[in-house]
Design a protein around this motif. Structure first.
Motif, PDB file in Angstrom:
ATOM      1  N   PRO A 116      28.344  41.603  32.278  1.00  0.00           N
ATOM      2  CA  PRO A 116      28.941  42.906  32.590  1.00  0.00           C
ATOM      3  C   PRO A 116      27.884  43.988  32.762  1.00  0.00           C
ATOM      4  O   PRO A 116      26.839  43.954  32.116  1.00  0.00           O
ATOM      5  N   VAL A 117      28.135  44.941  33.671  1.00  0.00           N
ATOM      6  CA  VAL A 117      27.304  46.138  33.792  1.00  0.00           C
ATOM      7  C   VAL A 117      28.254  47.344  33.764  1.00  0.00           C
ATOM      8  O   VAL A 117      29.167  47.429  34.575  1.00  0.00           O
ATOM      9  N   LEU A 118      28.020  48.233  32.805  1.00  0.00           N
ATOM     10  CA  LEU A 118      28.980  49.303  32.546  1.00  0.00           C
ATOM     11  C   LEU A 118      28.982  50.367  33.650  1.00  0.00           C
ATOM     12  O   LEU A 118      27.931  50.795  34.116  1.00  0.00           O
ATOM     13  N   ASN A 119      30.182  50.778  34.021  1.00  0.00           N
ATOM     14  CA  ASN A 119      30.410  51.783  35.063  1.00  0.00           C
ATOM     15  C   ASN A 119      30.134  53.192  34.515  1.00  0.00           C
ATOM     16  O   ASN A 119      30.787  53.642  33.580  1.00  0.00           O
ATOM     17  N   GLN A 120      29.186  53.872  35.120  1.00  0.00           N
ATOM     18  CA  GLN A 120      28.807  55.210  34.655  1.00  0.00           C
ATOM     19  C   GLN A 120      29.965  56.200  34.730  1.00  0.00           C
ATOM     20  O   GLN A 120      30.161  57.026  33.832  1.00  0.00           O
ATOM     21  N   ALA A 121      30.772  56.091  35.794  1.00  0.00           N
ATOM     22  CA  ALA A 121      31.884  57.035  35.963  1.00  0.00           C
ATOM     23  C   ALA A 121      32.907  56.882  34.839  1.00  0.00           C
ATOM     24  O   ALA A 121      33.519  57.864  34.404  1.00  0.00           O
ATOM     25  N   ALA A 122      33.093  55.644  34.365  1.00  0.00           N
ATOM     26  CA  ALA A 122      34.057  55.423  33.279  1.00  0.00           C
ATOM     27  C   ALA A 122      33.554  56.062  31.988  1.00  0.00           C
ATOM     28  O   ALA A 122      34.311  56.708  31.256  1.00  0.00           O
ATOM     29  N   VAL A 123      32.268  55.893  31.717  1.00  0.00           N
ATOM     30  CA  VAL A 123      31.674  56.491  30.516  1.00  0.00           C
ATOM     31  C   VAL A 123      31.788  58.012  30.586  1.00  0.00           C
ATOM     32  O   VAL A 123      32.204  58.669  29.626  1.00  0.00           O
ATOM     33  N   GLU A 124      31.453  58.566  31.746  1.00  0.00           N
ATOM     34  CA  GLU A 124      31.506  60.021  31.886  1.00  0.00           C
ATOM     35  C   GLU A 124      32.920  60.553  31.743  1.00  0.00           C
ATOM     36  O   GLU A 124      33.149  61.591  31.120  1.00  0.00           O
ATOM     37  N   ALA A 125      33.894  59.806  32.311  1.00  0.00           N
ATOM     38  CA  ALA A 125      35.288  60.258  32.223  1.00  0.00           C
ATOM     39  C   ALA A 125      35.732  60.311  30.756  1.00  0.00           C
ATOM     40  O   ALA A 125      36.418  61.249  30.339  1.00  0.00           O
ATOM     41  N   GLN A 136      36.562  54.308  41.083  1.00  0.00           N
ATOM     42  CA  GLN A 136      36.716  53.488  42.284  1.00  0.00           C
ATOM     43  C   GLN A 136      36.656  52.011  41.918  1.00  0.00           C
ATOM     44  O   GLN A 136      37.418  51.209  42.414  1.00  0.00           O
ATOM     45  N   SER A 137      35.691  51.677  41.069  1.00  0.00           N
ATOM     46  CA  SER A 137      35.461  50.263  40.751  1.00  0.00           C
ATOM     47  C   SER A 137      35.820  49.998  39.289  1.00  0.00           C
ATOM     48  O   SER A 137      36.083  50.913  38.517  1.00  0.00           O
ATOM     49  N   LYS A 138      35.822  48.731  38.928  1.00  0.00           N
ATOM     50  CA  LYS A 138      36.226  48.331  37.582  1.00  0.00           C
ATOM     51  C   LYS A 138      35.166  48.704  36.537  1.00  0.00           C
ATOM     52  O   LYS A 138      34.101  49.221  36.855  1.00  0.00           O
ATOM     53  N   MET A 139      35.474  48.411  35.294  1.00  0.00           N
ATOM     54  CA  MET A 139      34.628  48.831  34.186  1.00  0.00           C
ATOM     55  C   MET A 139      33.262  48.144  34.188  1.00  0.00           C
ATOM     56  O   MET A 139      32.239  48.775  33.949  1.00  0.00           O
ATOM     57  N   PHE A 140      33.256  46.832  34.458  1.00  0.00           N
ATOM     58  CA  PHE A 140      32.013  46.079  34.301  1.00  0.00           C
ATOM     59  C   PHE A 140      31.567  45.364  35.571  1.00  0.00           C
ATOM     60  O   PHE A 140      30.637  44.565  35.543  1.00  0.00           O
ATOM     61  N   CYS A 141      32.264  45.592  36.690  1.00  0.00           N
ATOM     62  CA  CYS A 141      31.883  44.949  37.949  1.00  0.00           C
ATOM     63  C   CYS A 141      32.298  45.853  39.095  1.00  0.00           C
ATOM     64  O   CYS A 141      32.961  46.860  38.894  1.00  0.00           O
ATOM     65  N   GLY A 142      31.915  45.473  40.317  1.00  0.00           N
ATOM     66  CA  GLY A 142      32.170  46.323  41.476  1.00  0.00           C
ATOM     67  C   GLY A 142      33.502  46.071  42.158  1.00  0.00           C
ATOM     68  O   GLY A 142      33.764  46.643  43.219  1.00  0.00           O
ATOM     69  N   VAL A 193      32.298  50.334  44.887  1.00  0.00           N
ATOM     70  CA  VAL A 193      33.061  49.096  45.066  1.00  0.00           C
ATOM     71  C   VAL A 193      32.231  48.080  45.845  1.00  0.00           C
ATOM     72  O   VAL A 193      31.614  48.416  46.854  1.00  0.00           O
ATOM     73  N   THR A 194      32.202  46.851  45.333  1.00  0.00           N
ATOM     74  CA  THR A 194      31.541  45.766  46.051  1.00  0.00           C
ATOM     75  C   THR A 194      32.573  44.669  46.317  1.00  0.00           C
ATOM     76  O   THR A 194      33.682  44.727  45.788  1.00  0.00           O
ATOM     77  N   ALA A 195      32.204  43.707  47.122  1.00  0.00           N
ATOM     78  CA  ALA A 195      33.166  42.687  47.539  1.00  0.00           C
ATOM     79  C   ALA A 195      33.614  41.830  46.361  1.00  0.00           C
ATOM     80  O   ALA A 195      32.825  41.496  45.477  1.00  0.00           O
ATOM     81  N   SER A 196      34.884  41.471  46.347  1.00  0.00           N
ATOM     82  CA  SER A 196      35.408  40.518  45.371  1.00  0.00           C
ATOM     83  C   SER A 196      35.280  39.115  45.943  1.00  0.00           C
ATOM     84  O   SER A 196      34.917  38.941  47.100  1.00  0.00           O
ATOM     85  N   LEU A 197      35.604  38.120  45.129  1.00  0.00           N
ATOM     86  CA  LEU A 197      35.550  36.734  45.599  1.00  0.00           C
ATOM     87  C   LEU A 197      36.751  36.441  46.506  1.00  0.00           C
ATOM     88  O   LEU A 197      37.812  37.053  46.335  1.00  0.00           O
ATOM     89  N   PRO A 198      36.586  35.490  47.435  1.00  0.00           N
ATOM     90  CA  PRO A 198      37.772  35.033  48.177  1.00  0.00           C
ATOM     91  C   PRO A 198      38.775  34.437  47.171  1.00  0.00           C
ATOM     92  O   PRO A 198      38.360  33.834  46.170  1.00  0.00           O
ATOM     93  N   ARG A 199      40.050  34.638  47.429  1.00  0.00           N
ATOM     94  CA  ARG A 199      41.037  34.195  46.440  1.00  0.00           C
ATOM     95  C   ARG A 199      40.972  32.684  46.180  1.00  0.00           C
ATOM     96  O   ARG A 199      41.180  32.236  45.061  1.00  0.00           O
ATOM     97  N   ASP A 200      40.687  31.923  47.210  1.00  0.00           N
ATOM     98  CA  ASP A 200      40.580  30.468  47.016  1.00  0.00           C
ATOM     99  C   ASP A 200      39.551  30.134  45.948  1.00  0.00           C
ATOM    100  O   ASP A 200      39.743  29.225  45.146  1.00  0.00           O
TER     101      ASP A 200
END
Lengths: 493, 103
Positions: free
Chosen positions: A62-71, A30-36, B67-74
């Motif tokens: 960075p904080v590593l995504n557990q789902a990515a590691v598991e995948a 759902q989320s990226k490798m090192f952020c939400g 998933v958490t919020a991203s930054l505003p594009r600006d």
């Protein structure tokens, strides 16, 4: 390890290709490798899925995504790899506008999975290719190149893809022909889809393949290795590898030296072209990622993930052939996608009936045809399992004829009950006692000559009468039932 | 362990540093001196010590896949030297570029 499978390119006899593939697959997190930030960037406007981490802002951690590691570990397990207890992440340093930090977090010498193998079918035989390693890393941003109205050229950067989890699967150079490479890739993609870690979609860039190709005299020492990039479909991989195999073979035959280099596949021209040499491997100056401590993979994690592994495509194919008595080609087709295999098994044993061969027939012949004509993805069937079960029930109970069922199939609406659809389209078998007899009586009255023929001993004349009766019932009557009622009436008459 | 002039130039180009002749000489001396110092440390017998990538003993903590919020594009584009249609714009980075192509 992998033998030559007898397929020879016209120029290649006496020479053989040695091919190893590196596959990058986007992980379905759902989320990226090192952020939400969301990893589902396909439909997002540029630079709307970016934060301080994936945007490479100074000081962000960075904080590593557990789902990515598991995948990645699950993938390693599915590819028969060892999962080391200790793993770490490393920085790979290079400058490019799509890499905002100036380095990619990857894995250098301690990947999540090592020393596996993949068995796959090729040229009618089972082959085995060794898997060197599976590791995780982050994707880069996306670049769009544009020429301005004034003729100046710019590159535009979208960082939505930056930091999306990728897994790299490195194979040993065990493949000996472009066909084998294609079959290996197909099997690998199928496994990734079975275990649900990646869509495996090459056209969308979720599954990318680079190849190392060299050509040598059969059995001789290895030749210089050429890396081929920019192959964006399974067909492109096979074509590019064939081109490269022939190019190198010709060069060797005319006494030329093969340069160790990187070449790009140019799809519309059907050739590979030398690319300017990028920095050499040691120039990436890998070092352990200081922002992420090492990763300890516990036995519990590994055994937990092992228990989550589904039956693999090759095993399922073999089981289908054995358990359900299916032909090899049917088992292949039914197991190509996990959803289709699940669908088949649901229908094959349903409503208290074992009907694998009719279930297989309807899926392989009718549903996949309909799926293709509707442009559905290979894992999406046009009916629900419930609907196919009901259709098979109706056939077994003679409530619809085979002909009516084939006509009905493409007209069943999503979520519609099959019997409702049959009624809506007037495709239900007529009630023998009522309408069929009326139609038979009317036919007998309308075709006295055929009736006389039959009664005079020309029993073949009944065919004409059956046909006419079927026409009068719009084909909804069961022909056997029509014959039975006709015979009754003719004898009586 | 002296570094050659070419090695210094190579490292400078990898780091995208444009160094003057004087700076190259200075860096050649300083980097050689650092490497010489490492060479001394390298003489210590570490056969009995297990390799380490990190000095901390903490194992990596993982993040749940949420998933958490991203930054505003600006905010994302605020420091970009140039922008266009929501993209960060930079000078063309390939010699030959195709109109509107992706990479």
């Amino acid at each position: 390890m992998v033998d030559q499978n007898g397929q020879k390119s016209p120029v290649a006899s006496g020479y053989e290709a040695v091919i190893g593939l590196e596959v990058h697959a986007q992980l379905l997190t759902q989320s990226k490798m090192f952020c939400g930030c969301s990893a589902r960037y396909a439909d997002a406007a540029p630079n709307t899925l970016v934060c301080v981490v994936c945007g490479g802002f100074p000081g962000a951690l960075p904080v590593l995504n557990q789902a990515a590691v598991e995948a990645a570990i699950v993938t390693g397990l599915a590819l028969n790899c060892d999962i080391p207890r200790f793993s770490k992440l490393d920085r790979k340093n290079y400058f490019y506008p799509d890499l905002p930090k100036g380095y990619q977090i990857s894995q250098y010498d301690m990947p999540l999975a090592v020393d596996g193998h993949l068995e796959f079918a090729s040229g009618g035989q089972t082959r085995r290719a060794r898997i060197t390693r599976v590791h995780v890393e982050e994707d880069t941003g996306r670049l769009v190149h544009r020429t301005e109205a004034n003729g100046s050229r710019v590159s535009l950067i979208d960082l939505n893809r930056s930091g999306v989890p990728l897994m790299e699967i490195v194979g040993e150079p065990d493949l000996r022909s472009p066909e084998e490479a294609r079959d290996y890739l197909t099997a690998l993609r199928q496994i990734l889809r079975y275990i649900g870690v990646s869509t495996g979609n090459m056209e969308e860039g979720a599954f990318r393949c680079d190849a190392n190709v060299s050509v040598r005299e059969r059995g001789g020492p290895l030749g210089a290795k050429v890396e081929v990039k920019n192959m964006n479909s399974f067909r492109a991989v096979e074509r590019a590898l064939r081109f490269e195999q022939e190019r190198q073979t010709e060069a060797l035959q005319t006494g030329q030296r093969i340069e160790q280099e990187t070449r790009g596949w140019i799809e519309d021209r059907g050739v590979t072209m030398s690319q300017r040499t990028k920095e050499q491997a040691h120039d990436y100056r890998y070092f352990p990622e200081p922002d992420l401590p090492p990763l300890i993979v516990s036995e519990e994690t590994v055994s937990g993930l092992t228990s989550r592994l589904p039956e693999m495509p090759a095993q399922r194919r073999a089981r289908f052939a054995q358990q359900y008595g299916l032909a090899e080609s049917e088992s292949m087709q039914l197991t190509a996608e996990r959803t289709v295999a699940d669908f088949f098994e649901t229908v094959a044993q349903s409503d208290g009936v074992d009907r694998p061969s009719s279930a297989a027939n309807w899926i392989v012949n009718d549903l996949t045809g309909l799926q293709r004509s509707r442009g559905l993805a290979p894992d999406r069937l046009p009916l629900s399992a419930r609907q196919l079960q009901d259709l098979l029930d109706a056939l077994e109970q003679s409530r619809v004829t085979v002909r009516a069922a084939k006509e009905l199939l493409p007209q069943i609406r999503e979520g519609e009950a099959v019997m409702m659809a049959a009624a809506r389209l007037n495709l239900l078998v007529l009630d023998a006692a009522g309408e069929i007899r009326d139609a038979v009586v009317a036919t007998i009255a309308a075709f006295p000559a055929a009736v006389a023929d039959y009664q005079g001993g020309k029993h073949a004349a009944i065919g004409r009468l059956i046909g006419e009766t079927m026409r009068r019932t719009d084909g909804r009557a069961d022909p056997e039932e029509v014959r039975r009622v006709l015979e009754e009436e003719l004898i009586r008459g | 362990m002296p570094l050659s002039r070419e090695e210094v130039e190579h490292v400078a180009s990898l780091a995208r540093l444009g160094l003057t002749t004087e700076e190259l000489s200075l860096m050649q001396d300083q980097l050689s001196s650092i490497l010489g110092h490492i060479a001394v440390i390298d003489q210590v017998d570490t056969a009995m010590i297990s390799p380490t990538a990190q000095v901390g003993s903490v194992s990596l903590l993982l993040r749940a896949d949420v998933v958490t919020a991203s930054l505003p594009r600006d905010a994302v584009l605020a420091n970009a030297p140039r922008q266009q249609d929501g993209f960060i714009e930079v000078s063309a980075i390939l010699d030959v570029v195709n109109e509107e192509t992706d990479s």
